[in-house]
Every structure is written in C-alpha cells, then in structure tokens.
Write an enzyme that holds these catalytic residues in place. Structure first.
Site, PDB file in Angstrom:
ATOM      1  N   HIS A 188       0.809  -1.228   0.000  1.00 54.26           N
ATOM      2  CA  HIS A 188       0.000   0.000   0.000  1.00 54.26           C
ATOM      3  C   HIS A 188       0.841   1.276   0.000  1.00 54.26           C
ATOM      4  CE1 HIS A 188      -4.106  -1.596   0.537  1.00 54.26           C
ATOM      5  NE2 HIS A 188      -3.525  -2.574   1.206  1.00 54.26           N
ATOM      6  N   LYS A 204      -9.352  13.462   4.013  1.00 48.53           N
ATOM      7  CA  LYS A 204      -8.445  12.319   4.014  1.00 48.53           C
ATOM      8  C   LYS A 204      -7.456  12.508   5.168  1.00 48.53           C
ATOM      9  CE  LYS A 204      -7.436  13.366  -0.257  1.00 48.53           C
ATOM     10  NZ  LYS A 204      -7.567  12.154  -1.048  1.00 48.53           N
ATOM     11  N   ARG A 205      -6.704  11.471   5.448  1.00 43.29           N
ATOM     12  CA  ARG A 205      -5.697  11.561   6.494  1.00 43.29           C
ATOM     13  C   ARG A 205      -4.760  12.740   6.203  1.00 43.29           C
ATOM     14  NH1 ARG A 205      -0.830   8.641   6.533  1.00 43.29           N
ATOM     15  NH2 ARG A 205      -1.606   7.530   4.701  1.00 43.29           N
ATOM     16  N   LYS A 265       0.043  14.345   0.906  1.00 42.97           N
ATOM     17  CA  LYS A 265      -1.311  14.547   0.378  1.00 42.97           C
ATOM     18  C   LYS A 265      -1.572  16.023   0.074  1.00 42.97           C
ATOM     19  CE  LYS A 265      -3.182  10.466   2.701  1.00 42.97           C
ATOM     20  NZ  LYS A 265      -3.663   9.680   1.541  1.00 42.97           N
ATOM     21  N   THR A 293      -8.945   5.796  -2.407  1.00 46.14           N
ATOM     22  CA  THR A 293     -10.273   5.255  -2.717  1.00 46.14           C
ATOM     23  C   THR A 293     -11.353   6.320  -2.555  1.00 46.14           C
ATOM     24  OG1 THR A 293     -10.416   4.412  -0.431  1.00 46.14           O
ATOM     25  CG2 THR A 293      -9.744   2.853  -2.149  1.00 46.14           C
ATOM     26  N   LYS A 318     -15.153   7.194  -4.527  1.00 49.43           N
ATOM     27  CA  LYS A 318     -16.445   7.465  -3.880  1.00 49.43           C
ATOM     28  C   LYS A 318     -17.023   8.791  -4.378  1.00 49.43           C
ATOM     29  CE  LYS A 318     -14.459   5.198   0.114  1.00 49.43           C
ATOM     30  NZ  LYS A 318     -13.747   5.445   1.387  1.00 49.43           N
TER      31      LYS A 318
END
Length: 897
Positions: free
Chosen positions: A410, A603-604, A609, A714, A718
């Site tokens: 991952h 998100k985290r 990110k 992911t 969504k």
C-alpha cells in the site's frame, strides 16, 4: 407471488438459484431453510432441531414488530411499553442481527459441507462504518423496517443516528478491507476476515482553539449489538520466553517455551452480501489474561500486582496504532501484529484439520491475503507451526506456505515500509527471529545463485537490514513468503516494479500483479445517497445497479438533457442542505450558503497529500477577493471549502496544517467584506458516517498528492460515483479515473511522476524566492506578517518548503494548481456544462466497484470459486437437505463455524 414464480420450475417445484433475497422479502409464505446433516447417527436429533427452526424469520410488519418488542423485554430487560430511542435502536438492531445469523449459520454450514477452499483476509484495520443501515439495505428490508418502526412511533432515520461508528480502523487501508468483505459476501465467495477488536480505536478528534486534540473513542461504552461474543473460541498466544532444543535420530527439534501466555477470544461480526442469502464472518480477537486474578498477591496486600497480568494482557487490544515513538509503544505494536496472526492461524488450521487430509492439501483449501505488512508475521508463525508442532521438513513446509500467502502493498514511500529491530523481535518472539534468519539464508542462496557475486543486490533484497540497529524488513519478508505481490493502482504497481521492489521484480517478474482498488456502491451510493439511488432505480428499472455499476453507463446519454440535469442538480442540492445542517450541529458559528460551490478535501492529514497546498491556495483566493472591485466580485464563484481528516498524534507538521486551516477559517469566515464568496471549514472527527453525509454533497473534490506518492486512494472513487468532479494530479488511481471518465470531466494539474526527481534537483539548486515565484511570495509574506495570527508556528510550517526543502513540490505545482482552479470556476459558471460533467463522472465510474477488484483477486490470485448457499424452499418436502456426504465433520457449534 414473486418468490414462488422465481423458484418454481415446471411441476417439480425445484429451487431456482436465480431467486434472490428481494424476491423472498416479497413473499407472504413461510420459507424453509436448508437442512445440514453434519454428523452420522444424529439424524433424529437434527430432524427435531430443524423442525423447530425450519423457516427463516419473516419480514412482514407484525413479525418485525414482535421481534423488536421481544428484544426490548427479554434481551434489554426494559418494559415494552416504555423504551427510549436508543433502546429501540438496540432492539431493532438485534432483530436484524437475528436474520443475519440465520443466513450466516447456513452460509458457513454450506461452506463446510462443500469443503470449499476459503480465502482469509488478514488486516489490522476494518473501518466498517455503521452496520444497521448497511444490513437493512443488503438484506433488502429497509422499507419493511421503516414501516414497522413508524407504526411503533419511531423513525428509522433516527435509529441510524443512535449507532456509534466502530473504531476499528483509521483510513483507506481499513475502509478498503471493509469494502472487500462486502464484495466477497455479495459475490458469494467463501471468505473470512480476521483482525483485532480494539477497545478504543485510534482516537476521537476534537478541535479546540484550532488545534487537534485527541480523546479516547469509547465506541463500546454502550455495547455493540452486532457482535457475537465467542466464549468458546479462545486460543493461547505465547510471548517472550526462549527456545529449547532436543535431538532425536540426529534431527533437531525446537520447543518455544517460557515467557508469558495471553489468550485471544473471538468476537464475530456477520457481513451480509447484497441481495443474496450468503452472509460471511469477520472474526476479531480480544486479548485476555491467562490468569484473571492472582489471589496470593491480593492476600499479601499487593493489590496492583493481583491484577497486573490482566492489565498487561488487555493492553494488547486496547488501542489501534499505539504511539510508537517509545520502545514500549513499538513493543505493543509488534505484540498486536503477532497476537492476531497467531490466533487467526490457529483458527484456520483447526478448521482445516476437521477433515482427515494431508498437509499437501493446505494450499488447495486455504488462501491468506495479507493487507499490507502488519500481518507479515503470519508467514513465520505458520512455518513455526508446521516445523515445530507438525514436524514437517523446513523446505517442504515453506513450499506450502509460499502457495498459501499473497501480499498487498500500500505504499511507494521507502520510509513507510515497516521494519522491526532485531533486538525487539528476538526479545518478544525468539523462535520467529531464528526462523526469519533461516528463511533469509535460503533466499540469499537463491539470489546469489542467480546473480553470483552481486552483493549490492543481495543487500537490497535481504530480509535482514544490516546496520545499527539491525532490522527486519517486513515488506521483504512478505515478498519472499508470498506467491503473489500486488499494488493497488496501475501506476502504483508500475512504480513498485521500477523503484522500491525493482530487484525483486527482476528476479520474479510473474509474481507482481496490479489490482486496482475499488469501493462498494452499496455503502457509498445506495446508503449514502438515497436521492441518487432512487434516480438510478427509476432509470434502470431495478436496484441491480448496486451490484453491477456498469448498468449505469447509458445514463451518460442523458448528460445534456435539461430535464435530467434538473433532477440531477436537485438531488445534489438536497445533499448540500443536509451537509449544511450537519455543519450547524458540529461546527457552531459558521453559516454556509448551499448555493456556493462545495469544495471538499477529506483524508488523512499528511504532507504528501498536500492539504498544505490547498491551504496556501485559500490564502491566495482570499487575497484575490479582498483586492477585487465590487464589479469583479459579481463575477466570482462563491465557494465553501471543507477540509477534514486526522493527523497522527506525533506528526507535528500535520497538526500544524490543521491549525493553519482553522486560522484561515477564523479570519475568512468573520470578514464581512467577503460574505459568501469564501468560507473555510475544518470538519472534525472525519469517519465513515460523516463521509456518508459529506461525499454526496461535494461538487469538487481535491486529490492533489505529489505524483508518485499515493498508492491508490479510494475516496476519489467514492466522490466520482456520487457525481463529484475531481481536481487532482496524475497520481494513484486518478490516472485510471481519468482514463475512464475522460480528461474533459476532470481538472488535472501538476508534475508527472517521471519528472519528479529532476524537479527536486532543480528545486534544491534554485534560489528560493525565484523558485516559489511572486504569487506565493505574497502569500508567504502575509502569513509571516501575522494576518492569520500564530506567526511563529505558521512560520515553522512555511519553513518546510522555503529553504530548498520542498520535497513534495508544493511550490512547483502551485501555479498549475492555480490554473486548474480557474478552470473550475469557469466550468461552474456554466451549470449545464457542470451538470453534464457530473453525470458522466458518475456513469463512467463502474470500473471502481470493489466487486470488480474482488473478482480479479479471486480468479488471478486466490484461484477461488463462488459458493452459493441453497435457497429457501416453499415447503419442507422440497427444501435442500444434506446428503450426509461430509460424515467426517464434527457436529456444528459456534466454534466450528
């Protein structure tokens, strides 16, 4: 009726496997369950038991209501004439669980009777989300319960809000595992999930004065209606100790002895498939002491000592991801990983040994998928069991293990690959360290045989990392011990082969596969977006789109249709109003205009990110609005920006980013000169239930990680399924989303993965002010001058990119990000164009259904066939009845499921 028409075939009254659970729910007749005769000589006993429990619970109003009030009185011990909303939720949930257990028992008995090969999904996280609505939708009885509860004076929607999210995961890893279980059940594959029953989960996020504050998530305070405690499913787990050696006929036999023993107790969660009678199991382990209470210590006045062993044992499953900045925290994490893999393997092997067979059959009956490296010790533990306890030869035992395990990676970040110090591993698991050295020795011989004298390659591929301290590379262990390694997006899989696992790929090219992630449309559209679901039902004439999302592809033909666009935009607007109401309740003092563009990034929180880049853009946009004339402001698109996510407790920069976003919100939201042109809101305690409100309301979603850093993502899937447009980089699954929905329906920007390294070199060799440019210079200046307060703290955050250290290329990509944001504004001004893009985004996202992903795993990695349980019958005479062909099985019990 419908069910009768489905199951009747001619005059034989035979069962037709096309009959679905939805058909069953429309029937007014009793539906007879299959009968399994498991043990010879117990036919009379089985007949009597089957007679008592011969039919499935009906789903008419009267039966549902009776089930609920029975649970109120007999399970909750409350008066059935006076019970509150939470009591009603508990009773209703337990009545649904009763229906799940019927199918769950029949499913596992069917697997046992057919002696099916099963896949076991090992994951340290399962971010399930609330179970009540998901179960009702998958069982196709939501309307039944809505009506039954309404007559009792309760609203089903109110019952949904009574349930607490299970705190069994943190982010994408756990959410993916939950989606996979849903798909495995829906597609009728024989499967189990294994993980840990955490007492507190990771933490509940509070925002105080703009800072993240972590408080324990007491998710089990009021019990968990959905779990089944298995007091009879308990396994010992040894820790510490030493290895004794004995010799017989010249052969060495090793015995791991001493240390301390804790027990793993099972808690089961039924996982229903959508519109099928198959219901799978998620088995979670809770740690228990071998000795609950030391009476001798208590009598001596050592009251703490009397319960010390119990506390030490229970710590193992107390918290998800204990802080590993200390040696104690590292040891606890390693304990968790071994604890759940050890218990799970004992459970799997017990099931395998229920029938007399050879060990060579193990890979034909057992497949184990490792979700990241957290369960890597399962490889070594299974080797220990086969060699030390079952007395197989080492080489033969490892050949079996190799065929059993597969590993999902991952990450592409080398620093994120898990490693454990040799000292810690040897202290906690002495026998396992010995076996790791043996595995590595034989593997290094193979590497040297293929690449003689290439010591650099051997050093990279070794499971043991030399240095101070010496470490065990868990990813390398997974690769060596697994027959297949897969990435979770095409780009990610290619990067694995080209970078961090390059040498392994060169040696084992057929071992590496790609399995692009997916998400379940049952949770993320059917449950989360009822308005859109109803539109799909009307357009398709069926709810089958929730199983086969590609049924929606023709909806794109209506993308330009004004009437359809109106229906589409009305649904989005209602979802936006629902989010506005949620914000009123959870973020007091902020009023959001639902007519604004809803821009979401949830998100985290992590530097790669790049929530930081989003925050810098918010400052830039704020300055642009402040400097605009009244006439210019008339042409600006009002935007409400929502950011959510948790930062790891020890991740200082991530927590600073949260503070920065809240500082921006404090200024912008209270600037009357700005009004509704810009609002900035940090959404606290982002979790699955909140996501089910946030995602359907989003119109623009940001997935802006530096190219080559995000494995897949992911949440982008969504959002796309819910008709939200994506602004993002060519990273992770964004690449494949672009291929599916088209570049004219996304806003792509930023450096490409092949250019990242050269851009980092350029950044390190360029004068900082020249590198970051005039627009960012203005942004940096107002921050350092104190426009948003906290000059020192926010200055330290800026310092992470301002001194030739912009590793994630925030400043480089900022300008193409600005251009993409301008395109967003222009597109949103043309609502007909925007709605058409939104419709196409949803209609073309069928590839990202997790059902597709699971089919690929099953066919290409696990070699697994579907197993459909026998359908109910219209009469006792035509029910499915076991032929008694599996006479070697023990009698059924909860443990034997």
């Amino acid at each position: 009726d419908v069910y009768k028409r489905q199951i009747m075939k001619g005059s034989g009254n035979e069962i037709d496997r096309r009959a679905s659970r939805a058909d069953f729910n429309q029937s007014n007749e009793n539906m007879f369950r299959p009968e399994f005769q498991i043990k010879q000589g117990e036919s009379e006993k089985n007949d009597k038991l089957w007679e008592i429990m011969s039919t499935y619970l009906a789903n008419d109003n009267k039966t549902i209501q009776k089930n609920i009030v029975n649970h109120v009185e007999y399970t909750l011990a409350k008066t059935r004439f006076n019970f509150d909303s939470f009591g009603c939720y508990q009773a209703a949930a337990l009545s649904v669980r009763d229906r799940l257990i019927e199918s769950w028992n029949d499913t596992n008995q069917s697997f046992t009777e057919k002696d099916s090969k099963r896949v076991y999904y090992f994951s340290l996280e399962f971010l399930l989300g609330r179970a009540f609505q998901n179960a009702l939708l998958n069982l196709q009885i939501e309307d039944n319960y809505k009506s039954a509860l309404m007559e009792l004076g309760y609203k089903l929607e109110q019952m949904y809000e009574e349930e607490h999210d299970p705190a069994l995961g943190n982010g994408g890893l756990g959410r993916l595992a939950a989606c996979f279980l849903d798909s495995l059940a829906t597609l009728e594959y024989p499967a189990w999930g294994y993980g840990i029953r955490y007492d507190y989960g990771i933490f509940q996020q509070k925002i105080k004065e703009g800072y993240q504050v972590e408080v324990p998530d007491y998710w089990l305070n009021f019990g968990n209606c959905w779990e089944i405690e298995r007091v009879d499913v308990v396994y010992p787990v040894r820790l510490y100790g030493h290895v004794d050696r004995t010799y017989h006929d010249g052969k060495e036999k090793c015995h791991w002895v001493g240390g301390e023993v804790v027990y793993a107790q099972a808690y089961d969660h039924p996982i229903p498939g959508f519109n099928t009678f198959n219901t799978l199991n998620l088995r979670l382990w809770k740690s228990r002491p071998a000795t609950e209470f030391e009476f001798e210590s208590f009598n001596k006045g050592d009251y703490f000592g009397a319960i010390q062993q119990r506390q030490r044992a229970e710590y193992i499953t107390s918290v998800l991801y204990p802080n590993d900045s200390t040696n104690e925290g590292k040891e606890l994490r390693l304990k968790q990983q071994y604890f759940f893999t050890c218990a799970s393997l004992q459970d799997i092997l017990r099931r395998f040994k229920k029938q007399k067979r050879s060990w060579k059959d193990l890979p034909e009956k057992v497949a184990i998928q490792l979700n990241d490296t957290h369960p890597a010790l399962a490889i070594v533990e299974l080797l220990r069991i086969l060699v030390d306890e079952e007395e197989l030869e080492m080489e033969y035992a490892f050949s079996l293990i190799y065929k059993v395990f597969a590993y999902t990676n991952h990450t592409v970040l080398p620093e994120a690959l898990e490693k454990w110090s040799v000292d810690l591993l040897g202290h906690l698991l002495p026998r396992h360290l010995e076996l790791i050295y043996k595995i590595n020795f034989h593997f290094m011989e193979k590497v040297n045989s293929k690449y003689p004298g290439d010591f650099h390659r051997m050093n990279i591929m070794s499971i043991v990392e030399e240095g101070t301290p010496k470490k065990i590379r868990m990813a390398n262990l997974c690769i060596v011990g697994s027959h297949t390694v897969n990435g979770v997006a095409f780009l990610h899989s290619e990067l694995l082969k080209q970078t961090i696992f390059k040498e392994f790929y060169e040696m084992f090219p057929k071992k590496f596969l790609n399995k692009t992630n997916g998400v379940t449309p049952r949770r993320w559209v059917l449950a989360a977006n009822p308005g859109l679901s109803e539109l799909y039902n009307q357009e398709c004439g069926t709810v089958d789109w929730a199983r086969d999302y590609k049924l929606l592809v023709n909806i794109q033909d209506k993308a330009e249709n004004p009437a359809f666009q109106k229906r589409w935009s009305d649904i989005k607007f209602q979802n936006k109003k629902r989010l506005v109401e949620w914000i009123r309740q959870n973020v007091p003092g902020v009023e959001i205009n639902p007519n604004a563009l809803f821009d979401v990034m949830v998100k985290r929180i992590h530097e790669y990110k790049r929530q930081f880049m989003n925050a810098l853009y918010l400052v830039y946009r704020y300055l642009e609005i402040k400097n605009a004339t009244p006439e210019q402001r008339k042409h600006m698109v009002p935007r409400a920006v929502f950011v959510g996510g948790k930062a790891a407790p020890g991740y200082i920069n991530a927590k600073r980013i949260i503070k920065f976003i809240n500082c921006i919100g404090d200024v912008v939201n209270n600037d009357r000169d700005i009004g509704d042109l810009l609002k900035v809101v940090f959404l606290p305690n982002y979790n699955v239930s909140n996501a089910q409100i946030i995602i359907p309301a989003a119109e623009l979603s940001q997935h802006i990680s530096t190219a080559g850093t995000e494995a897949s993502g992911t949440s982008n899937m969504k959002f796309a399924m819910n008709g939200c447009l994506i602004i993002g980089t060519l990273d992770g699954a964004n690449v494949e989303i672009l291929e599916e929905i088209g570049d004219d329906n996304m806003f792509i920007f930023g450096a490409k993965v092949q250019d990242i390294q050269s851009l980092r070199v350029h950044m390190s060799q360029t004068e900082p002010r020249e590198y970051w440019g005039p627009d960012l210079d203005r942004v940096f200046r107002v921050i350092r001058d104190g426009m948003f307060g906290h000059r020192e703290e926010l200055g330290q955050l800026l310092d992470t990119v301002c001194h030739k250290n912009d590793h994630y290329l925030v400043c480089h990509d900022f300008y193409s990000y600005l251009d993409a944001q301008k395109k967003v504004d222009e597109a949103y001004k043309n609502q007909a164009q925007w709605q058409a893009m939104s419709i196409r985004s949803s209609a073309r996202s069928g590839k990202f259904n997790s059902d597709r992903t699971i089919r690929e795993y099953a066919q290409e990695i696990w070699k697994l066939d579907t197993v459909q349980i026998p359908k109910p019958a219209l009469s006792a005479q035509t029910r499915y009845k076991s032929t008694g062909s599996c006479l070697l099985y023990t009698s059924p019990s909860p443990r034997d499921s």
